[in-house]
Scaffold this active site. Structure first.
Site, PDB file in Angstrom:
ATOM      1  N   LEU A   1      67.811  10.951  45.864  1.00  0.00           N
ATOM      2  CA  LEU A   1      66.866  10.088  45.142  1.00  0.00           C
ATOM      3  C   LEU A   1      67.301   9.768  43.715  1.00  0.00           C
ATOM      4  CD1 LEU A   1      63.571  11.304  46.743  1.00  0.00           C
ATOM      5  CD2 LEU A   1      64.460   8.978  46.766  1.00  0.00           C
TER       6      LEU A   1
ATOM      7  N   PHE B   1      66.570  19.586  47.392  1.00  0.00           N
ATOM      8  CA  PHE B   1      67.744  18.828  47.844  1.00  0.00           C
ATOM      9  C   PHE B   1      67.522  17.321  47.793  1.00  0.00           C
ATOM     10  CE2 PHE B   1      68.150  16.562  51.897  1.00  0.00           C
ATOM     11  CZ  PHE B   1      66.897  16.723  52.465  1.00  0.00           C
ATOM     12  N   LYS B   2      66.265  16.879  47.832  1.00  0.00           N
ATOM     13  CA  LYS B   2      66.010  15.444  47.850  1.00  0.00           C
ATOM     14  C   LYS B   2      66.516  14.737  46.586  1.00  0.00           C
ATOM     15  CE  LYS B   2      62.352  15.482  51.249  1.00  0.00           C
ATOM     16  NZ  LYS B   2      62.361  16.916  51.618  1.00  0.00           N
ATOM     17  N   ASP B   3      66.701  15.510  45.507  1.00  0.00           N
ATOM     18  CA  ASP B   3      67.252  14.920  44.279  1.00  0.00           C
ATOM     19  C   ASP B   3      68.637  14.318  44.494  1.00  0.00           C
ATOM     20  OD1 ASP B   3      65.121  15.569  42.551  1.00  0.00           O
ATOM     21  OD2 ASP B   3      65.898  17.593  42.234  1.00  0.00           O
TER      22      ASP B   3
END
Ligand SMILES: *Cc1c(COP(=O)(O)O)cnc(C)c1O
Length: 503
Positions: free
Chosen positions: A121, A116-118
């Site tokens: 980021l 999910f950090k994509d």
């Protein structure tokens, strides 16, 4: 309306920081986190007007409310959003998936690193480049250019998402430290097979805590900072919280199409509280959310806060290593932002400066004693929208198995998602009228060991066939660039950074 920002620990009623300052510095000078001075209001007809927008169109409408036109003109903002989400494998960017009665998953793992950090980021990397390019365009010939040296430590997920967000960006160099032999093989392959010249990974002979300590020391080294302009992309960066708000709106609208007039609860596997905090902003802006449910593993400081009103590190003050490592934390750094709103909203005059002063004293106390007790009104404020559960490793495994065996497509969830789904089932057992959207934060292939432990004994299950995407499989054949740092020391790391940057 013009949007400005302030630090969560500031007692200055007039503090006015720009979005650019906030994104490029990450953390306020007084140690606080940046907050928008106003929660923007949504158009009164947003529930109908926004219902059919694409993910990118929604992202634009939401981000526009937090970023002034003078800082990023609309055409540029649209372009930044389009480029950030063009790297996702799903046209919907973050689709929902029905997995049981009144239970949907919000799949946040369709970005380049399968976590999910994509979502945040990919956008942050483009923002960094945008602001640097803009300021460098104004420089006279021969004047030194602006640049940033991003340094970060990772136990796996953050590092790869940061690398894929920053690879190839102009005037940005990125150095990621990870503990040798302590991250999963796929995570190491993801980080070390990126060929861009501005990406550097250090395999450090030590633990994740050693890596994090070195990064903290580097941030504290004033001289080094002056020369190399050290920047951070960790989850306290406001741009990450901002970008994550889109999928709360998007999934809300998708759900209303699937099950009209649903009362919606979000269940969020939580560590540093960045993901669920974005849901809190969506709620504060006016998205009709019934509850935001915090799902933790056995590192349960958030669950304990809601139950006791004490925000407190555990006695032995060590992180427990669990099956959901991206949520293994002692303190949830973004929780400070929520506390600020709860403190401010608990007093009649809603005074920003007073809230900052109170929070500052609480944070000092937390640092000195490892514990702080919130006022009754603050806890009541939290409970009016949040609820929580904590989930063991054993239950995490059981739920992976249960979902696989009960779903017609034999759907496979990762251990972090499983912490959320376990929590969802507990709430469904208590109240099955609302619809639960459980956030799915990683693809199961990233956590093969735990997934296999859950499913290996089931006849017909195969990791290679059922879990591993071609793209990740192909990584193992690519050339790895591994740079070993044989001793976990700041000197060795700084020396290597200087050698690579070569100025
Ligand atoms: C980072 C991460 C989380 C936790 O998110 P927070 O914003 O830190 O609460 C959960 N699951 C996965 C897979 C992650 O990478």
């Amino acid at each position: 309306m013009s949007q400005v920002y302030r630090s969560s620990r500031s007692d200055d009623p007039q503090q006015k920081l720009s979005f650019e300052d906030v994104v490029m510095t990450g953390l306020a000078k007084d140690g606080g986190l940046f907050l928008p001075s106003e929660i923007p209001t949504l158009p009164s007809n947003f529930l109908t007007e926004w219902a059919d927008l694409s993910f990118n169109e929604l992202a634009f409408n939401i981000l526009r409310l937090y970023i002034n036109e003078s800082e990023i003109p609309s055409a540029d903002l649209k372009d930044l959003i389009a480029r950030s989400y063009s790297t996702f494998r799903s046209d919907e960017v973050t689709p929902i998936k029905h997995i049981d009665t009144n239970l949907y998953l919000l799949e946040l793992f369709h970005g380049p690193t399968y976590a999910f950090k994509d979502v945040a980021l990919q956008f942050v990397g483009n923002l960094f480049e945008y602001f640097l390019t803009k300021s460098n365009a104004k420089k006279a010939v021969g004047e030194p250019k602006d640049f940033i040296t991003v340094v970060g430590a990772t136990s796996g997920d953050t590092g790869s998402a940061a690398i894929y967000g920053l690879r190839g960006k102009k005037d940005v160099n990125v150095f990621i430290l990870y503990p040798t032999g302590r991250i999963s093989p796929i995570q190491e392959e993801q980080m070390t097979t990126v060929e861009d010249a501005n990406v550097h990974t250090f395999s450090v002979n030590g633990t994740f805590d050693d890596c994090q300590d070195i990064v903290k020391q580097i941030f504290g080294d004033v001289k080094f900072n002056e020369k190399y302009h050290v920047g951070a992309v960790n989850s306290i960066n406001w741009a990450r919280i901002l970008a994550q708000q889109t999928y709360y709106f998007y999934s809300y609208f998708q759900l209303q199409k699937a099950q009209p007039n649903s009362k919606v609860r979000f269940v969020v596997p939580s560590g540093n509280f960045g993901d669920i905090l974005a849901g809190y902003y969506a709620y504060k802006m006016g998205l009709p959310v019934d509850k935001l449910i915090i799902a933790t593993n056995e590192n349960d400081i958030l669950d304990r806060f809601l139950k006791t009103g004490r925000y407190e590190k555990k006695g032995d003050s060590s992180v427990k290593a669990t099956y959901s490592p991206a949520m293994d934390i002692l303190i949830s750094s973004n929780f400070e932002r929520l506390l600020w709103y709860l403190i401010r909203d608990s007093v009649a005059e809603k005074d920003d400066a007073k809230a900052g002063a109170t929070l500052n004293s609480w944070m000092k106390q937390l640092k000195e004693t490892g514990s702080v007790t919130a006022d009754k009104e603050v806890v009541a404020g939290a409970k009016s929208i949040f609820d929580s559960e904590s989930v063991s490793d054993e239950q995490t495994i059981e739920t992976i198995k249960k979902v696989y065996e009960s779903h017609p497509e034999k759907y496979i969830i990762d251990p972090h998602t499983s912490v959320g789904v376990t929590t969802s089932y507990r709430f469904i057992a208590k109240d099955s009228t609302p619809v639960y959207i459980s956030l799915s934060t990683a693809h199961p292939a990233k956590f093969s060991e735990v997934v296999n432990r859950a499913l290996d004994t089931i006849p017909g299950y195969s990791f290679e066939k059922d879990v591993l995407p071609q793209e990740l499989k192909a990584l193992s054949t690519k050339q790895k660039r591994i740079l070993l740092i044989d001793e976990a020391s700041i000197e060795k790391v700084q020396q290597k950074i200087i050698e690579i940057l070569n100025f």
